[in-house]
Design a protein around this motif. Structure first.
Motif, PDB file in Angstrom:
ATOM      1  N   SER A 212      -8.952  -1.291  -8.120  1.00  0.00           N
ATOM      2  CA  SER A 212      -8.651  -2.208  -6.667  1.00  0.00           C
ATOM      3  C   SER A 212      -9.762  -1.266  -5.693  1.00  0.00           C
ATOM      4  O   SER A 212     -10.479  -2.172  -5.035  1.00  0.00           O
ATOM      5  N   GLY A 213      -9.986  -0.152  -5.489  1.00  0.00           N
ATOM      6  CA  GLY A 213     -10.814   0.446  -4.823  1.00  0.00           C
ATOM      7  C   GLY A 213     -10.031   0.705  -3.078  1.00  0.00           C
ATOM      8  O   GLY A 213     -10.739   0.293  -1.902  1.00  0.00           O
ATOM      9  N   GLY A 214      -8.163   0.649  -3.289  1.00  0.00           N
ATOM     10  CA  GLY A 214      -7.703   0.629  -2.014  1.00  0.00           C
ATOM     11  C   GLY A 214      -7.535  -0.482  -1.966  1.00  0.00           C
ATOM     12  O   GLY A 214      -6.687  -0.909  -0.409  1.00  0.00           O
ATOM     13  N   LYS A 215      -7.626  -1.820  -2.247  1.00  0.00           N
ATOM     14  CA  LYS A 215      -7.435  -3.110  -1.652  1.00  0.00           C
ATOM     15  C   LYS A 215      -6.276  -3.270  -2.208  1.00  0.00           C
ATOM     16  O   LYS A 215      -5.835  -3.960  -1.720  1.00  0.00           O
ATOM     17  N   VAL A 216      -5.036  -2.809  -3.099  1.00  0.00           N
ATOM     18  CA  VAL A 216      -4.559  -3.117  -3.713  1.00  0.00           C
ATOM     19  C   VAL A 216      -3.085  -2.299  -3.832  1.00  0.00           C
ATOM     20  O   VAL A 216      -3.761  -0.878  -4.066  1.00  0.00           O
ATOM     21  N   SER A 217      -1.878  -2.121  -3.619  1.00  0.00           N
ATOM     22  CA  SER A 217      -1.076  -0.624  -3.454  1.00  0.00           C
ATOM     23  C   SER A 217       0.225  -1.349  -4.321  1.00  0.00           C
ATOM     24  O   SER A 217       0.300  -2.509  -3.980  1.00  0.00           O
ATOM     25  N   VAL A 218       1.160   0.360  -4.604  1.00  0.00           N
ATOM     26  CA  VAL A 218       2.061  -0.426  -4.986  1.00  0.00           C
ATOM     27  C   VAL A 218       3.453  -0.375  -4.584  1.00  0.00           C
ATOM     28  O   VAL A 218       3.262   1.725  -4.468  1.00  0.00           O
ATOM     29  N   ILE A 219       4.423  -1.086  -4.748  1.00  0.00           N
ATOM     30  CA  ILE A 219       5.651   0.648  -4.783  1.00  0.00           C
ATOM     31  C   ILE A 219       6.486   0.498  -6.350  1.00  0.00           C
ATOM     32  O   ILE A 219       6.301  -0.861  -6.899  1.00  0.00           O
ATOM     33  N   TRP A 220       6.502   1.248  -6.377  1.00  0.00           N
ATOM     34  CA  TRP A 220       7.112   1.848  -8.043  1.00  0.00           C
ATOM     35  C   TRP A 220       8.622   1.647  -7.339  1.00  0.00           C
ATOM     36  O   TRP A 220       8.499   1.877  -6.544  1.00  0.00           O
ATOM     37  N   VAL A 221       9.573   2.146  -8.408  1.00  0.00           N
ATOM     38  CA  VAL A 221      10.701   1.691  -8.433  1.00  0.00           C
ATOM     39  C   VAL A 221      11.158   2.986  -9.462  1.00  0.00           C
ATOM     40  O   VAL A 221      11.194   3.186 -10.235  1.00  0.00           O
ATOM     41  N   ASP A 222      13.092   3.568  -8.766  1.00  0.00           N
ATOM     42  CA  ASP A 222      13.266   4.324  -9.598  1.00  0.00           C
ATOM     43  C   ASP A 222      13.568   5.882  -9.589  1.00  0.00           C
ATOM     44  O   ASP A 222      14.037   6.506  -8.963  1.00  0.00           O
ATOM     45  N   GLN A 223      12.198   6.411 -10.091  1.00  0.00           N
ATOM     46  CA  GLN A 223      11.776   7.744  -9.722  1.00  0.00           C
ATOM     47  C   GLN A 223      10.321   7.692  -8.281  1.00  0.00           C
ATOM     48  O   GLN A 223       9.716   6.610  -8.830  1.00  0.00           O
ATOM     49  N   ASP A 224      10.350   8.480  -7.649  1.00  0.00           N
ATOM     50  CA  ASP A 224       9.198   8.884  -6.840  1.00  0.00           C
ATOM     51  C   ASP A 224       8.238   8.887  -7.728  1.00  0.00           C
ATOM     52  O   ASP A 224       8.051   9.608  -8.246  1.00  0.00           O
ATOM     53  N   GLY A 225       7.321   7.235  -7.488  1.00  0.00           N
ATOM     54  CA  GLY A 225       6.266   7.947  -8.264  1.00  0.00           C
ATOM     55  C   GLY A 225       5.203   8.553  -7.975  1.00  0.00           C
ATOM     56  O   GLY A 225       4.387   9.162  -9.396  1.00  0.00           O
ATOM     57  N   CYS A 226       4.954   9.845  -7.032  1.00  0.00           N
ATOM     58  CA  CYS A 226       4.421  10.846  -7.165  1.00  0.00           C
ATOM     59  C   CYS A 226       4.673  12.101  -7.872  1.00  0.00           C
ATOM     60  O   CYS A 226       3.833  12.508  -7.825  1.00  0.00           O
TER      61      CYS A 226
END
Length: 317
Positions: A212-226
């Motif tokens: 999306s080129g920065g238009k959409v962001s994600v909230i991950w779950v369980d373990q820090d996605g980074c």
């Protein structure tokens, strides 16, 4: 350890539990961890039984879906110590439950998502409609509602209606294409922040966000996605963390040192004991408004103090 069907490389709860076993091994050389991955629900019981046969000291079931199989095997082998993540088993004194008040951290994520969204629409979906999944979705929806109330806004939540307990599910935890399809639908409807509660399926959401080129962001779950899915770090606004790793490590270490874990009171991860949390904003740190950050911090303190109540019918009992 017996994994759920998401497998050891789900970048999510199975991986978190395995990391806990590995950490216990580092802390105590007497710990010898091994795992078997379940490919279908029919695998749960035979996988548990093979570790009983091997006389393992501590047999860990990962995931609420394994409750039935764990109860059956544990009650037939009462001298064996079991543990289970995301479930508790009534009457089984040899099963140590590890559960998490994820609605608390997800409430923070919902507030954050509502405050960060540019479109006024955010979304969530699950892998399966089971309490350890829908508890995230309840908290997220309530966090958005709380933001709307505080700010007199009308940010919409796609994918989950808490009152009706009805929403969008992928029906699995390992199908990235399904995750992409669901996310593309949400994006077409205007959502610009999406929280998948779907293990590896959620990587499809991260793919859509990447494209999306920065238009959409994600909230991950369980373990820090980074940390667990580093290649997607640039699209992870934050993660609703369940500290499965530390809970498992402590249970295994206690078991290895000869303590009888029993079944009660078990472990309940909360914001207060850091069993659940929001991960750092990582690459979004400079993109999240300082005022919004401080509001999230204040909200965390208010939830811990009990001045803001977070409730979910799907929360651990």
């Amino acid at each position: 350890m017996v994994t759920d069907t998401g497998g050891i490389d789900d970048r999510s709860f199975n991986a978190s539990a395995w990391a806990g076993l590995q950490a216990a091994k580092e802390a105590q050389s007497s710990v010898d961890p091994k795992y078997v991955a379940s490919t279908a629900e029919a695998d749960y019981e035979p996988n548990l039984r093979q570790f009983v046969t091997q006389k393992c000291n501590f047999i860990l079931s990962v995931g609420g879906l394994m409750g039935g199989a764990t109860e059956k095997v544990a009650k037939e082998n009462t001298s064996q110590q079991f543990g289970i993540v995301d479930s508790s088993i009534a009457g089984a004194t040899n099963v140590f439950p590890m559960q998490f008040a994820t609605e608390q951290a997800a409430f923070l994520a919902g507030y954050l998502a509502a405050g960060y969204s540019k479109s006024g629409k955010v979304a969530t979906y699950g892998g399966l409609k089971i309490p350890p999944v829908t508890v995230f979705m309840d908290g997220f929806a309530d966090g958005v509602a709380y933001f709307n109330k505080q700010k007199s806004k009308n940010v919409a939540v796609l994918g989950w209606d808490k009152a009706k307990q009805n929403g969008t599910f992928a029906e699995n935890f390992g199908d990235q294409n399904k995750g992409k399809s669901i996310t593309n639908t949400f994006v077409a409807q205007g959502a610009d922040v999406v929280m998948p509660v779907a293990g590896g399926t959620g990587l499809g959401t991260a793919d859509v966000a990447k494209a999306s080129g920065g238009k959409v962001s994600v909230i991950w779950v369980d373990q820090d996605g980074c940390k667990s899915a580093e290649q997607y770090c640039d699209v992870f606004l934050t993660t609703v963390v369940k500290n499965i790793t530390d809970a498992v490590e402590k249970a295994v270490a206690d078991g290895a040192s000869g303590k009888t874990l029993g079944s009660t009171p078990g472990y309940l991860g909360t914001l207060e004991n850091e069993g659940v949390s929001l991960a750092p904003y990582n690459q979004f740190d400079s993109k999240v408004d300082a005022g919004l950050k401080s509001e999230v911090d204040k909200l965390k303190a208010d939830i811990i103090a009990g001045t803001v109540k977070v409730e979910s019918a799907n929360a651990p009992k």
